[in-house]
Design a protein around this motif. Structure first.
Motif, PDB file in Angstrom:
ATOM      1  N   ARG A   1      52.807  29.033 -40.680  1.00  0.00           N
ATOM      2  CA  ARG A   1      52.647  30.234 -39.863  1.00  0.00           C
ATOM      3  C   ARG A   1      52.967  29.994 -38.399  1.00  0.00           C
ATOM      4  O   ARG A   1      52.833  30.896 -37.579  1.00  0.00           O
ATOM      5  N   GLY A   2      53.398  28.799 -38.045  1.00  0.00           N
ATOM      6  CA  GLY A   2      53.793  28.518 -36.676  1.00  0.00           C
ATOM      7  C   GLY A   2      52.773  27.683 -35.921  1.00  0.00           C
ATOM      8  O   GLY A   2      51.653  27.451 -36.386  1.00  0.00           O
ATOM      9  N   LEU A   3      53.182  27.242 -34.749  1.00  0.00           N
ATOM     10  CA  LEU A   3      52.351  26.392 -33.901  1.00  0.00           C
ATOM     11  C   LEU A   3      51.591  27.234 -32.888  1.00  0.00           C
ATOM     12  O   LEU A   3      52.162  28.122 -32.245  1.00  0.00           O
ATOM     13  N   VAL A   4      50.314  26.944 -32.732  1.00  0.00           N
ATOM     14  CA  VAL A   4      49.481  27.620 -31.733  1.00  0.00           C
ATOM     15  C   VAL A   4      48.938  26.568 -30.769  1.00  0.00           C
ATOM     16  O   VAL A   4      48.354  25.567 -31.204  1.00  0.00           O
ATOM     17  N   VAL A   5      49.147  26.784 -29.476  1.00  0.00           N
ATOM     18  CA  VAL A   5      48.528  25.935 -28.465  1.00  0.00           C
ATOM     19  C   VAL A   5      47.148  26.512 -28.160  1.00  0.00           C
ATOM     20  O   VAL A   5      47.020  27.707 -27.841  1.00  0.00           O
ATOM     21  N   VAL A   6      46.120  25.681 -28.275  1.00  0.00           N
ATOM     22  CA  VAL A   6      44.751  26.092 -27.970  1.00  0.00           C
ATOM     23  C   VAL A   6      44.307  25.343 -26.721  1.00  0.00           C
ATOM     24  O   VAL A   6      44.196  24.114 -26.728  1.00  0.00           O
ATOM     25  N   ALA A   7      44.072  26.078 -25.635  1.00  0.00           N
ATOM     26  CA  ALA A   7      43.643  25.493 -24.365  1.00  0.00           C
ATOM     27  C   ALA A   7      42.155  25.784 -24.188  1.00  0.00           C
ATOM     28  O   ALA A   7      41.768  26.882 -23.789  1.00  0.00           O
ATOM     29  N   GLU A   8      41.333  24.805 -24.515  1.00  0.00           N
ATOM     30  CA  GLU A   8      39.874  24.963 -24.508  1.00  0.00           C
ATOM     31  C   GLU A   8      39.256  23.612 -24.160  1.00  0.00           C
ATOM     32  O   GLU A   8      39.538  22.607 -24.821  1.00  0.00           O
ATOM     33  N   ASP A   9      38.396  23.581 -23.113  1.00  0.00           N
ATOM     34  CA  ASP A   9      37.848  22.306 -22.666  1.00  0.00           C
ATOM     35  C   ASP A   9      36.543  21.923 -23.363  1.00  0.00           C
ATOM     36  O   ASP A   9      36.101  20.782 -23.248  1.00  0.00           O
ATOM     37  N   GLU A  10      35.919  22.847 -24.086  1.00  0.00           N
ATOM     38  CA  GLU A  10      34.715  22.508 -24.836  1.00  0.00           C
ATOM     39  C   GLU A  10      35.141  21.980 -26.203  1.00  0.00           C
ATOM     40  O   GLU A  10      35.645  22.741 -27.045  1.00  0.00           O
ATOM     41  N   ALA A  11      34.939  20.680 -26.418  1.00  0.00           N
ATOM     42  CA  ALA A  11      35.474  20.016 -27.610  1.00  0.00           C
ATOM     43  C   ALA A  11      34.985  20.647 -28.905  1.00  0.00           C
ATOM     44  O   ALA A  11      35.757  20.798 -29.861  1.00  0.00           O
ATOM     45  N   ALA A  12      33.721  21.026 -28.957  1.00  0.00           N
ATOM     46  CA  ALA A  12      33.175  21.603 -30.186  1.00  0.00           C
ATOM     47  C   ALA A  12      33.845  22.934 -30.516  1.00  0.00           C
ATOM     48  O   ALA A  12      34.185  23.208 -31.679  1.00  0.00           O
ATOM     49  N   ILE A  13      34.046  23.766 -29.482  1.00  0.00           N
ATOM     50  CA  ILE A  13      34.703  25.058 -29.697  1.00  0.00           C
ATOM     51  C   ILE A  13      36.157  24.857 -30.085  1.00  0.00           C
ATOM     52  O   ILE A  13      36.674  25.511 -30.998  1.00  0.00           O
ATOM     53  N   ALA A  14      36.833  23.934 -29.402  1.00  0.00           N
ATOM     54  CA  ALA A  14      38.234  23.658 -29.721  1.00  0.00           C
ATOM     55  C   ALA A  14      38.383  23.201 -31.166  1.00  0.00           C
ATOM     56  O   ALA A  14      39.319  23.605 -31.867  1.00  0.00           O
TER      57      ALA A  14
END
Length: 233
Positions: free
Chosen positions: A8-21
């Protein structure tokens, strides 16, 4: 998840909270996406340019460079990757600023990972879905909307729209004169019928009007919703 399995493609996830990421990553991979994680705001733009992802999930409160500034810089550089904002604050002003800068959708923390994945899927389906042939051009006065190439022209000049701005304008243009409520537009364009307390539709309409300038093809029906009108008013 291996790249070959991510259909389904590549998604960049920019999130600094490791658990949420990690939660976001697991839900996206479970749904068939490849995921690239970034935790620092200073690295996000390079990742988007280098990887050309299908979408960017962008936390507003990133260290180094916040999500608002990242979105501003990407759009100023002509990069129109679909963006879904995340914010721990959740104030309406954050949502409005994000949309004004060119974000396509917005979720306030805490959020349901399933809802995030569903909204992302709806956004990408709208961005990539084929249009029926041969009627690929919609016209509203001086505005021409090419649904095959997903490009919009004002008096012959191309104007940049986000994926959601394009979808909203095209949907209204397909039903000229018909008035749609905010709930109906959320359902048809965004894919969800209820967003309590949100001005998402209003702000997207305002952004379209700003980009279309004096060409007033979007009509407000007070107390009801919005309609597209052919020609200037």
């Amino acid at each position: 998840m291996a790249q070959s399995a991510a259909h389904r493609g590549l998604v960049v996830v920019a999130e600094d909270e490791a658990a949420i990421a990690d939660i976001i990553r697991r839900h996206l991979e479970r749904d068939g996406y490849a995921v690239h994680l970034e935790s620092s705001g200073t690295a996000v733009e390079d990742a988007v340019v280098r990887l050309s992802p299908a979408a960017l999930i962008l936390d507003i409160g990133l260290p180094g460079r916040d999500g608002i500034e990242i979105c501003r810089r990407l759009r100023a550089a002509g990069n129109w990757v679909p963006i879904v904002f995340l914010s721990a604050r959740g104030e309406e002003v954050d949502r409005i600023v994000g949309i004004e800068l060119g974000a396509d959708d917005y979720l306030a923390k805490p959020f349901s990972p399933r809802e995030l994945v569903a909204r992302l899927g709806g956004l990408l389906r709208r961005s990539n879905r084929p249009e029926p042939q041969p009627d690929t051009t919609l016209t509203l006065g001086a505005v021409r909307i090419d649904t095959a190439t997903r490009r919009t022209y004002l008096a012959g000049q191309h104007i940049d729209l986000t994926a959601t701005e394009f979808d909203l304008l095209a949907f209204l243009a397909k039903h000229p004169g018909q008035v749609f409520s905010r709930a109906q537009l959320l359902d048809h364009v965004w894919g969800y019928a209820n967003d309590p307390g949100s001005r998402t539709v209003d702000v997207h309409i305002a952004q379209l009007r700003a980009k279309l300038g004096s060409v007033a093809v979007l009509r407000t029906v007070r107390g009801v919703g919005y309609a597209a009108e052919p020609g200037d008013r």
